[in-house]
Design a protein around this motif. Structure first.
Motif, PDB file in Angstrom:
ATOM      1  N   GLY A 145      38.332  39.310  43.602  1.00  0.00           N
ATOM      2  CA  GLY A 145      38.574  37.984  43.061  1.00  0.00           C
ATOM      3  C   GLY A 145      40.043  37.825  42.726  1.00  0.00           C
ATOM      4  N   ALA A 146      40.513  36.583  42.783  1.00  0.00           N
ATOM      5  CA  ALA A 146      41.898  36.316  42.390  1.00  0.00           C
ATOM      6  C   ALA A 146      42.017  36.332  40.873  1.00  0.00           C
ATOM      7  CB  ALA A 146      42.360  34.978  42.959  1.00  0.00           C
ATOM      8  N   GLY A 147      41.078  35.688  40.186  1.00  0.00           N
ATOM      9  CA  GLY A 147      41.055  35.718  38.734  1.00  0.00           C
ATOM     10  C   GLY A 147      40.403  36.999  38.242  1.00  0.00           C
ATOM     11  N   TYR A 148      40.963  37.591  37.199  1.00  0.00           N
ATOM     12  CA  TYR A 148      40.461  38.885  36.707  1.00  0.00           C
ATOM     13  C   TYR A 148      40.254  38.848  35.201  1.00  0.00           C
ATOM     14  CZ  TYR A 148      45.553  39.176  36.256  1.00  0.00           C
ATOM     15  OH  TYR A 148      46.871  38.901  35.988  1.00  0.00           O
ATOM     16  N   ASP A 149      39.923  37.679  34.672  1.00  0.00           N
ATOM     17  CA  ASP A 149      39.730  37.529  33.233  1.00  0.00           C
ATOM     18  C   ASP A 149      38.464  38.211  32.736  1.00  0.00           C
ATOM     19  OD1 ASP A 149      39.158  34.941  34.879  1.00  0.00           O
ATOM     20  OD2 ASP A 149      37.662  34.870  33.283  1.00  0.00           O
ATOM     21  N   GLN A 150      37.599  38.673  33.649  1.00  0.00           N
ATOM     22  CA  GLN A 150      36.401  39.409  33.243  1.00  0.00           C
ATOM     23  C   GLN A 150      36.672  40.902  33.028  1.00  0.00           C
ATOM     24  OE1 GLN A 150      32.743  38.800  35.248  1.00  0.00           O
ATOM     25  NE2 GLN A 150      32.723  36.615  34.934  1.00  0.00           N
ATOM     26  N   ILE A 151      37.923  41.296  33.101  1.00  0.00           N
ATOM     27  CA  ILE A 151      38.299  42.691  32.874  1.00  0.00           C
ATOM     28  C   ILE A 151      39.308  42.741  31.733  1.00  0.00           C
ATOM     29  CG2 ILE A 151      39.317  44.775  33.884  1.00  0.00           C
ATOM     30  CD1 ILE A 151      38.523  43.735  36.629  1.00  0.00           C
ATOM     31  N   ASP A 152      39.096  43.627  30.781  1.00  0.00           N
ATOM     32  CA  ASP A 152      40.029  43.787  29.665  1.00  0.00           C
ATOM     33  C   ASP A 152      41.220  44.612  30.163  1.00  0.00           C
ATOM     34  OD1 ASP A 152      41.416  44.625  27.329  1.00  0.00           O
ATOM     35  OD2 ASP A 152      39.610  44.361  26.124  1.00  0.00           O
TER      36      ASP A 152
END
Length: 337
Positions: free
Chosen positions: A88-95
């Motif tokens: 994915g381009a967005g990675y806000d689900q990873i701290d």
């Protein structure tokens, strides 16, 4: 010598052959089969079924069973884990901060989603300017063209891009082909884009907003970008402006946006993303001029395959060279490995 163990965490739908080609001969591929978060965390313990993994391929679908890769999951990973290849381009689900503290590198898949997400944004732009979504609902309900306000030609309007990365630039190219004037703001002015992309620095954002008929949002979700498009920014737009969002729901202050729809400062919005997906604020459903999609930005076979292959390639590169491409900006440094 035993092959390094890598964990496939989430769906691989299209790139089954590529998984074997890229990882089959250089690693032992383990499929994550945990039904829930507790089982996953237990499997990460010494002696557990995921013990000794060195790299992880992660897809957002894994969140259905595990939740996001928050600090608790990152802290539970053994010291052997050095790379998370996020699909994915967005990675806000990873701290990312937790990963950095443990020396874990995270890569994403920029570029692979540019066309699919930009065409989604273009649809939202055209639909809101021309009221196509409302018109289709009219037709299906047997009311033909009733209640439609005057629409607008894109060629008469100015589009402002907030975040001119890969997706934002593809959106700009498509809108420019329609004859729209293109403005943009990014952290830095880009020297590799055509002169028809007019740059506005942070000091001139209000000036850009005052010229804007359609604002298309393409900034990543981070703690510092939550609510980045808030009351001040929305009210700085032209009266009757439109907002299009294909980035993340939380980068816009949803309540401020709804207030602007209520009093007519915004004439419409086109949304593919929401703050608490899959929940959608029911207030948005009350505005017939709004176009809403259920996060369809990357839902094409071509983009999904490219994303899977790119994430797998990043993992392969780490296994074979100790490094890799597409490292997220927060973890990029000369001494990262």
């Amino acid at each position: 010598m035993a092959l390094p163990r890598v964990l496939i965490c989430g769906d691989i739908v299209w790139a089954h052959e590529e998984t074997q080609e890229l990882l089959g001969s250089i690693s032992k591929v383990i499929r994550m089969d945990s039904p829930d978060r507790a089982d996953f965390l237990n499997g990460l313990k010494p002696g557990g079924k995921y013990e000794g993994i060195v790299g992880i391929y992660r897809h957002n679908t894994s969140a259905d069973r595990l939740g996001i890769f928050d600090a608790k999951i990152i802290d539970a990973l053994s010291g052997s884990v050095k790379w998370i290849a996020h699909n994915g381009a967005g990675y806000d689900q990873i701290d990312i901060a937790a990963c950095k503290s443990k020396g874990i590198i995270v890569s994403n898949t920029p570029g692979a989603v540019d066309d699919a997400t930009a065409t989604t944004g273009l649809y939202l732009l055209i639909s809101t300017l021309r009221q196509f979504s409302k018109a289709e609902r009219n037709l299906r309900s047997g009311s033909w063209k009733s209640g439609l306000a005057p629409a607008h030609d894109p060629s008469t309007k100015t589009l402002a891009i907030l975040g001119l990365g890969g997706i934002g630039f593809r959106m700009a190219e498509m809108a420019h082909a329609l004859g729209m004037r293109i403005l943009y703001h990014s952290r830095h002015e880009r020297r590799d884009v055509p002169s028809w992309c007019e740059y506005f620095s942070v000091e001139k954002l209000d000036e850009m907003f005052a010229l804007t008929d359609v604002l298309s949002v393409h900034i990543p979700l981070k703690k510092e970008t939550e609510g980045a498009v808030g009351e001040k920014q929305i009210r700085a737009l032209k009266k009757g402006a439109i907002i299009v969002n294909t980035a993340r729901g939380k980068v816009i202050d949803e309540h401020a946006m709804i207030r602007a729809l209520e009093d007519g400062h915004l004439s419409a919005v086109g949304l593919d993303v929401y703050p608490n997906e899959p929940e959608v604020n029911p207030r948005l459903l009350e505005f017939p001029q709004v176009t809403l999609l259920p996060h369809m930005g990357t839902e094409t076979e071509e983009s999904q395959r490219k994303m899977e292959v790119r994430a797998l390639t990043n993992l392969r590169d780490y296994l074979t060279t100790g490094s890799g491409k597409d490292i997220v900006p927060e973890l990029q440094s000369k001494s990262r490995l």
